[in-house]
Design an enzyme around this catalytic site. Structure first.
Site, mmCIF file in Angstrom:
data_model
loop_
_atom_site.group_PDB
_atom_site.id
_atom_site.type_symbol
_atom_site.label_atom_id
_atom_site.label_comp_id
_atom_site.label_asym_id
_atom_site.label_seq_id
_atom_site.Cartn_x
_atom_site.Cartn_y
_atom_site.Cartn_z
ATOM 1 N N HIS A 124 -11.505 7.826 -21.615
ATOM 2 C CA HIS A 124 -10.406 8.214 -22.533
ATOM 3 C C HIS A 124 -10.923 8.733 -23.877
ATOM 4 O O HIS A 124 -10.155 9.320 -24.646
ATOM 5 C CB HIS A 124 -9.472 7.038 -22.806
ATOM 6 C CG HIS A 124 -8.677 6.612 -21.612
ATOM 7 N ND1 HIS A 124 -7.888 7.488 -20.897
ATOM 8 C CD2 HIS A 124 -8.539 5.399 -21.007
ATOM 9 C CE1 HIS A 124 -7.311 6.831 -19.891
ATOM 10 N NE2 HIS A 124 -7.694 5.574 -19.935
ATOM 11 N N ASP A 161 -10.317 6.555 -11.332
ATOM 12 C CA ASP A 161 -9.601 5.538 -12.109
ATOM 13 C C ASP A 161 -8.092 5.796 -12.019
ATOM 14 O O ASP A 161 -7.652 6.931 -11.836
ATOM 15 C CB ASP A 161 -10.054 5.620 -13.573
ATOM 16 C CG ASP A 161 -9.547 4.473 -14.428
ATOM 17 O OD1 ASP A 161 -10.276 3.480 -14.579
ATOM 18 O OD2 ASP A 161 -8.410 4.574 -14.938
ATOM 19 N N HIS A 163 -6.028 5.799 -14.367
ATOM 20 C CA HIS A 163 -5.567 6.595 -15.512
ATOM 21 C C HIS A 163 -6.300 7.932 -15.577
ATOM 22 O O HIS A 163 -7.467 8.025 -15.174
ATOM 23 C CB HIS A 163 -5.814 5.804 -16.808
ATOM 24 C CG HIS A 163 -5.164 4.459 -16.805
ATOM 25 N ND1 HIS A 163 -5.835 3.327 -16.387
ATOM 26 C CD2 HIS A 163 -3.912 4.076 -17.133
ATOM 27 C CE1 HIS A 163 -5.011 2.278 -16.464
ATOM 28 N NE2 HIS A 163 -3.832 2.705 -16.909
ATOM 29 N N ASP A 248 -8.889 -0.054 -11.180
ATOM 30 C CA ASP A 248 -7.496 -0.428 -11.472
ATOM 31 C C ASP A 248 -6.512 0.206 -10.489
ATOM 32 O O ASP A 248 -5.305 0.022 -10.621
ATOM 33 C CB ASP A 248 -7.114 -0.109 -12.935
ATOM 34 C CG ASP A 248 -7.706 1.170 -13.455
ATOM 35 O OD1 ASP A 248 -8.270 1.955 -12.665
ATOM 36 O OD2 ASP A 248 -7.589 1.416 -14.679
HETATM 37 ZN ZN LIG Z 1 -7.872 2.951 -15.972
#
Ligand SMILES: [Zn+2]
Length: 347
Positions: A124, A161, A163, A248
């Site tokens: 991120h 991931d 996200h 995740d």
């Molecule tokens: Zn994540």
């Protein structure tokens, strides 16, 4: 074949208090690998710290100075992203852990791939801003190191991931030297990652976003990797493969919206190892991103190490199993993806 693990107890020193991204995550993985007898089969690699010069290939000087001060004063970057006094040094050691992983491959110390069990995570973090538990963009620092120091022309980053890796996308958005392929839930944090974000300038077509419907399971992910990720990756023919491995998407993850299990992670990792075997003598670094159920994380990382002993044949077996099950609930998504990607890739 010898695989490697990058780990250091200093990764526990980035203290986050009561937070899903906790030191217990990596601690539990190491304990599980030891208990399963896996740890003594691996080449355990000690990470070096990333230098400021190496971090500056990706981040701005203003941001790095700002981050250092936030850590010294234990001031959170945002509501999700907390730091302790040691966090700046630990972040340099996390990014450096990926560099050590790559160096051990390039110097011939391991030949089966390396898993960098590092924290804080990275994908991120943008050029000028850390966010979403991430301080430095670890995979981007490795990719830029490979391109600028090690003469790589084509670095593939596969990011599974939950996200979207907004930071990795932003950093390489106009570059054909990095092909970024991300599977993610587009309806949660950070809100980026639509199919139409495909790169710009000479980087157009080298940013591939695959929005995955919530509730997707092993079979769905295996189909996506088989029909989209693998063919594009093989056409790109990378010099080096980096996997932003976020766990995740596990069905037991407290932040999760997907239903992947250990079997699924083994298949996805087999696909990535297979790509690296076919294209670049198995030069592959898996690096830890998310995954917030420590027990599920430990089982899943173990599955990645199992995959490092195999390769594409294991992934073909997984595909065969899935193809026997009809119909494919993701068929409309696949069609949209193929239509959008066909100007750039033969899919
Ligand atoms: Zn994540």
């Amino acid at each position: 074949m010898q695989s490697g693990l990058v780990y250091d107890k200093r990764y526990l020193d980035h203290k986050t208090g009561k937070h899903p991204e906790s030191p217990e995550r990596v601690k539990e993985v190491v304990e599980y690998l030891r208990m399963k007898g896996m740890l003594n089969l691996l080449n355990v690699i000690k990470p070096r710290a990333c230098t400021m010069e190496e971090a500056l290939r990706v981040h701005t000087e203003v941001y790095l100075q700002h981050l250092k001060i936030l850590c010294e004063t234990e001031t959170p970057l945002d509501i999700d992203t907390v730091v302790s006094k040691e966090s700046f040094d630990v972040a340099l050691l996390a990014a450096g852990g990926l560099l050590s992983a790559a160096e051990s491959i390039l110097y011939g110390e391991v030949d089966g791939g390396v898993f960098a069990l590092v924290r804080p995570p990275g994908h991120h973090a943008e050029r000028n801003k850390g966010m979403g538990f991430c301080l430095l963009n670890n995979p981007a620092i490795l990719a830029s190191f490979l391109i600028e120091e090690k003469h790589a022309n084509k670095v593939l980053i596969v990011d599974w991931d939950l996200h979207h890796g907004n930071g990795t996308q932003e950093i390489f958005y106009d570059s054909p030297n990095v092909l970024y392929i991300s599977t993610h839930d587009p309806n949660i944090y950070p809100g980026t990652g639509q199919i139409d974000e495909m790169g710009e300038g000479s980087g157009e077509g080298f940013n591939v976003n695959i929005p995955v419907p919530q509730g997707s399971d092993n079979d769905d992910y295996i189909r996506i990797f088989s029909e989209i990720v693998m063919p594009i990756a093989l056409q790109y023919h990378p010099d080096f493969v980096i996997v932003s491995a976020g766990f995740d998407i596990h069905r037991s993850d407290p932040l999760g919206t997907m239903r992947v299990t250990q079997r699924g992670f083994k298949a996805l990792a087999s696909c990535c190892v297979g790509i690296a075997s076919d294209c670049c003598s198995r030069r592959i670094v898996f690096e830890l991103e998310g995954g917030y159920n420590p027990g599920a994380l430990a089982h899943s990382v173990y599955a990645v190490f199992e995959a490092m002993d195999g390769g594409m044949a294991d992934f073909y077996e997984a595909i065969e199993e899935v193809e026997q099950k009809k119909p494919d609930p993701l068929a409309p998504l696949m069609k949209t993806l193929k239509d959008k990607l066909s100007p750039y890739w033969d899919v």
